[in-house]
Design an enzyme around this catalytic site. Sequence first.
Site, PDB file in Angstrom:
ATOM      1  N   THR A 121       0.861  -1.192   0.000  1.00 33.29           N
ATOM      2  CA  THR A 121       0.000   0.000   0.000  1.00 33.29           C
ATOM      3  C   THR A 121       0.897   1.242   0.000  1.00 33.29           C
ATOM      4  O   THR A 121       1.647   1.464   0.962  1.00 33.29           O
ATOM      5  CB  THR A 121      -0.906  -0.020   1.238  1.00 33.29           C
ATOM      6  OG1 THR A 121      -1.683  -1.228   1.188  1.00 33.29           O
ATOM      7  CG2 THR A 121      -1.832   1.184   1.275  1.00 33.29           C
ATOM      8  N   GLU A 148      -3.845  -4.853  -2.597  1.00 32.85           N
ATOM      9  CA  GLU A 148      -4.451  -6.024  -1.951  1.00 32.85           C
ATOM     10  C   GLU A 148      -5.612  -5.582  -1.061  1.00 32.85           C
ATOM     11  O   GLU A 148      -5.601  -4.486  -0.515  1.00 32.85           O
ATOM     12  CB  GLU A 148      -3.398  -6.786  -1.138  1.00 32.85           C
ATOM     13  CG  GLU A 148      -2.595  -5.949  -0.138  1.00 32.85           C
ATOM     14  CD  GLU A 148      -3.228  -5.845   1.225  1.00 32.85           C
ATOM     15  OE1 GLU A 148      -4.202  -6.560   1.501  1.00 32.85           O
ATOM     16  OE2 GLU A 148      -2.742  -5.020   2.027  1.00 32.85           O
ATOM     17  N   LYS A 201      -7.233   1.920  -2.946  1.00 31.30           N
ATOM     18  CA  LYS A 201      -6.835   1.089  -1.802  1.00 31.30           C
ATOM     19  C   LYS A 201      -6.973   1.869  -0.495  1.00 31.30           C
ATOM     20  O   LYS A 201      -7.568   1.402   0.479  1.00 31.30           O
ATOM     21  CB  LYS A 201      -5.390   0.612  -2.010  1.00 31.30           C
ATOM     22  CG  LYS A 201      -4.696   0.119  -0.775  1.00 31.30           C
ATOM     23  CD  LYS A 201      -5.335  -1.148  -0.227  1.00 31.30           C
ATOM     24  CE  LYS A 201      -4.878  -1.405   1.191  1.00 31.30           C
ATOM     25  NZ  LYS A 201      -5.099  -2.716   1.665  1.00 31.30           N
ATOM     26  N   ASN A 205      -9.949   1.283   2.785  1.00 31.90           N
ATOM     27  CA  ASN A 205      -9.667   1.140   4.220  1.00 31.90           C
ATOM     28  C   ASN A 205     -10.194   2.328   5.014  1.00 31.90           C
ATOM     29  O   ASN A 205     -10.753   2.160   6.102  1.00 31.90           O
ATOM     30  CB  ASN A 205      -8.155   0.981   4.456  1.00 31.90           C
ATOM     31  CG  ASN A 205      -7.712  -0.468   4.335  1.00 31.90           C
ATOM     32  OD1 ASN A 205      -8.527  -1.341   4.055  1.00 31.90           O
ATOM     33  ND2 ASN A 205      -6.442  -0.737   4.539  1.00 31.90           N
ATOM     34  N   LEU A 247     -20.272  -1.942  10.808  1.00 34.70           N
ATOM     35  CA  LEU A 247     -21.102  -0.971  11.545  1.00 34.70           C
ATOM     36  C   LEU A 247     -21.100  -1.303  13.032  1.00 34.70           C
ATOM     37  O   LEU A 247     -21.898  -0.761  13.781  1.00 34.70           O
ATOM     38  CB  LEU A 247     -22.551  -1.007  11.017  1.00 34.70           C
ATOM     39  CG  LEU A 247     -22.767  -0.564   9.570  1.00 34.70           C
ATOM     40  CD1 LEU A 247     -24.242  -0.700   9.180  1.00 34.70           C
ATOM     41  CD2 LEU A 247     -22.323   0.895   9.377  1.00 34.70           C
ATOM     42  N   ALA A 249     -20.242  -1.109  16.701  1.00 31.51           N
ATOM     43  CA  ALA A 249     -19.635  -0.134  17.620  1.00 31.51           C
ATOM     44  C   ALA A 249     -18.830  -0.864  18.684  1.00 31.51           C
ATOM     45  O   ALA A 249     -19.013  -2.051  18.918  1.00 31.51           O
ATOM     46  CB  ALA A 249     -20.743   0.689  18.276  1.00 31.51           C
ATOM     47  N   CYS A 257      -3.253  -1.992   9.483  1.00 31.74           N
ATOM     48  CA  CYS A 257      -3.637  -1.318   8.232  1.00 31.74           C
ATOM     49  C   CYS A 257      -4.468  -0.057   8.433  1.00 31.74           C
ATOM     50  O   CYS A 257      -4.084   1.019   7.966  1.00 31.74           O
ATOM     51  CB  CYS A 257      -4.391  -2.300   7.358  1.00 31.74           C
ATOM     52  SG  CYS A 257      -3.447  -3.783   7.040  1.00 31.74           S
TER      53      CYS A 257
HETATM   54  C1  UGA Z   1      -8.172  -4.451   6.649  1.00 32.56           C
HETATM   55  C2  UGA Z   1      -9.183  -4.459   5.484  1.00 32.56           C
HETATM   56  O1  UGA Z   1     -10.431  -4.997   5.919  1.00 32.56           O
HETATM   57  C3  UGA Z   1      -8.635  -5.292   4.311  1.00 32.56           C
HETATM   58  O2  UGA Z   1      -9.540  -5.219   3.207  1.00 32.56           O
HETATM   59  C4  UGA Z   1      -7.286  -4.714   3.895  1.00 32.56           C
HETATM   60  O3  UGA Z   1      -6.728  -5.410   2.799  1.00 32.56           O
HETATM   61  C5  UGA Z   1      -6.342  -4.777   5.069  1.00 32.56           C
HETATM   62  O4  UGA Z   1      -6.900  -4.006   6.165  1.00 32.56           O
HETATM   63  C6  UGA Z   1      -5.020  -4.201   4.629  1.00 32.56           C
HETATM   64  O5  UGA Z   1      -4.961  -3.027   4.247  1.00 32.56           O
HETATM   65  O6  UGA Z   1      -4.056  -4.971   4.496  1.00 32.56           O
HETATM   66  P1  UGA Z   1      -7.624  -6.101   8.688  1.00 32.56           P
HETATM   67  O7  UGA Z   1      -6.692  -5.042   9.173  1.00 32.56           O
HETATM   68  O8  UGA Z   1      -7.180  -7.510   8.647  1.00 32.56           O
HETATM   69  O9  UGA Z   1      -8.080  -5.765   7.163  1.00 32.56           O
HETATM   70  O10 UGA Z   1      -8.869  -6.035   9.651  1.00 32.56           O
HETATM   71  P2  UGA Z   1     -10.449  -5.849   9.547  1.00 32.56           P
HETATM   72  O11 UGA Z   1     -11.127  -7.150   9.579  1.00 32.56           O
HETATM   73  O12 UGA Z   1     -10.788  -4.936   8.454  1.00 32.56           O
HETATM   74  O13 UGA Z   1     -10.723  -5.114  10.960  1.00 32.56           O
HETATM   75  C7  UGA Z   1     -10.068  -3.889  11.300  1.00 32.56           C
HETATM   76  C8  UGA Z   1     -10.470  -3.426  12.671  1.00 32.56           C
HETATM   77  O14 UGA Z   1     -11.808  -2.941  12.681  1.00 32.56           O
HETATM   78  C9  UGA Z   1     -10.428  -4.512  13.763  1.00 32.56           C
HETATM   79  O15 UGA Z   1      -9.797  -3.958  14.908  1.00 32.56           O
HETATM   80  C10 UGA Z   1     -11.884  -4.814  14.052  1.00 32.56           C
HETATM   81  O16 UGA Z   1     -12.103  -5.240  15.381  1.00 32.56           O
HETATM   82  C11 UGA Z   1     -12.508  -3.453  13.811  1.00 32.56           C
HETATM   83  N1  UGA Z   1     -13.943  -3.510  13.448  1.00 32.56           N
HETATM   84  C12 UGA Z   1     -14.347  -4.158  12.311  1.00 32.56           C
HETATM   85  C13 UGA Z   1     -14.871  -2.854  14.256  1.00 32.56           C
HETATM   86  O17 UGA Z   1     -14.517  -2.244  15.289  1.00 32.56           O
HETATM   87  N2  UGA Z   1     -16.193  -2.862  13.884  1.00 32.56           N
HETATM   88  C14 UGA Z   1     -16.614  -3.495  12.754  1.00 32.56           C
HETATM   89  O18 UGA Z   1     -17.841  -3.453  12.470  1.00 32.56           O
HETATM   90  C15 UGA Z   1     -15.679  -4.167  11.951  1.00 32.56           C
END
Ligand code: UGA
Length: 453
Positions: A121, A148, A201, A205, A247, A249, A257
């Site tokens: 990225t 990605e 990208k 995010n 969504l 909370a 990331c």
């Molecule tokens: C994220 C993106 O979802 C990927 O598409 C992207 O490729 C990746 O970053 C990257 O740039 O490499 P990731 O960091 O693995 O992936 O995690 P997520 O599943 O997206 O969750 C991120 C954070 O948001 C976590 O701390 C999770 O607990 C939090 N979250 C997620 C919430 O607080 N509420 C939600 O409704 C969803």
Amino acid sequence: MAQLAVVGAGYVGLVTAACLSEFGHRVTCIEVDERRLIGLGAGDLPIHEPGLAELVWEHARDGRLQFTGDYTRIAGTEFVFIAVPTPSREDGSADTSYVLQAVHSLITHARPGLVIVIKSTVPVGTGDGIAGLAPVLDAGLEVVSNPEFLRQGTAVHDFLEPDRVVIGASSPEAAARVARLYASLDAPIVAVDRRSAELAKYTANALLATRISFMNEISHIATAVDADVDVVARIVGMDRRIGPAFLRAGLGWGGSCFPKDVLALSSVAASNGCRAPILKAVYEINELQREHAAELLLDAVRAIQDPIVAVLGLAFKPNTDDVRGSPGLGIAQRLLKEGVTVRVHDPFAFVNASRVLPDVDYRLDPYSALDGADALLLATEWEEYAALDWVLVRETMRGKTVLDGRNALNGVLLAELGFRYRSFGRAGQNNENGTAPHEHPIAPPGVSEASLR
Ligand code: UGA
């Protein structure tokens, strides 16, 4: 089938290398960290990702996937994917020095027409900058952006079944060559210019982080007006224009990331003379969630001598051992500074956590962490925490405060058991004084009661 190289055997590089070899290509994965390389040679992966080890082992065995530290192996390849980290600098901008180093290391071995595919990225304009480097032009190399969208925990699935494959190129021929690598996928291929691919990208995010921060803002309003943020999220998520994902909370987003990319996009905006007040607010709200949680816990234990707080969950999200940007760790650190004894548990991440936070009391079982604790913070929604024997927990905890940082527990049940349950915006389940929460409304005829919960 193509001959290609992937530079970097981290989480993105390894998944990319393993999945491209699964498509049938012959892949050489170049890793400069000798210890990591030796481990990979022995079948020992540096990260845990469901399905990844199986793919790596299979294609290392059938010879389609090889690991080396030697850049001369680029000589036989048509494509080099760069998948190295772009960490945050002090000012929030992304540090692209590993990407540039990789480009310089590969140039001398590249044959004319080789395509450099940037998976890392990178700030918008990085691909154009690399394409304009004299040695890249002299060697007749193409530069393509191929961001990605891999989530930790489901990265292999996300690679093999993507929503889209984005290819940012300056020529249709280069785009078509990279597109052919993904020919076996049943997914839309979006061929665009390099800058739009790079910006897409960051935007993806940042938009996901924005949805979460926005719902976190709503969660405070929900608490104030005695509404339930989970119900609100479900209702707005049923709107097809909005959709239900991201969504939830709670304590907010962590990981390697979102924090880095929200800051980096702000930095891209600033360095191009644009104001980005939304990105700033999104980041600040995320920080505020942690402060808010720490304050709630400190309030709960302020009057107690030698207070003990148990933090359940140190991974930044369930099903990973990654603690980068972890809300649980950040809050534990803050509590320690305030003189609170902090006991922690995580089913998977405690080794990584103990490297960054050595001064807390690590427990191998959640009941042991909770025994004698004055307050509990649920920081990561591992399934096993929802399934705890709460009657036993109530008997063994010294205090009765439960702060549900992920809105993942049954607050009504916990309140009935005598806990003082606090959440992020589930006003109906909070019971400020340890009394039973107020009743749920009765469903009018024709409306399912479950839909009111
Ligand atoms: C994220 C993106 O979802 C990927 O598409 C992207 O490729 C990746 O970053 C990257 O740039 O490499 P990731 O960091 O693995 O992936 O995690 P997520 O599943 O997206 O969750 C991120 C954070 O948001 C976590 O701390 C999770 O607990 C939090 N979250 C997620 C919430 O607080 N509420 C939600 O409704 C969803």
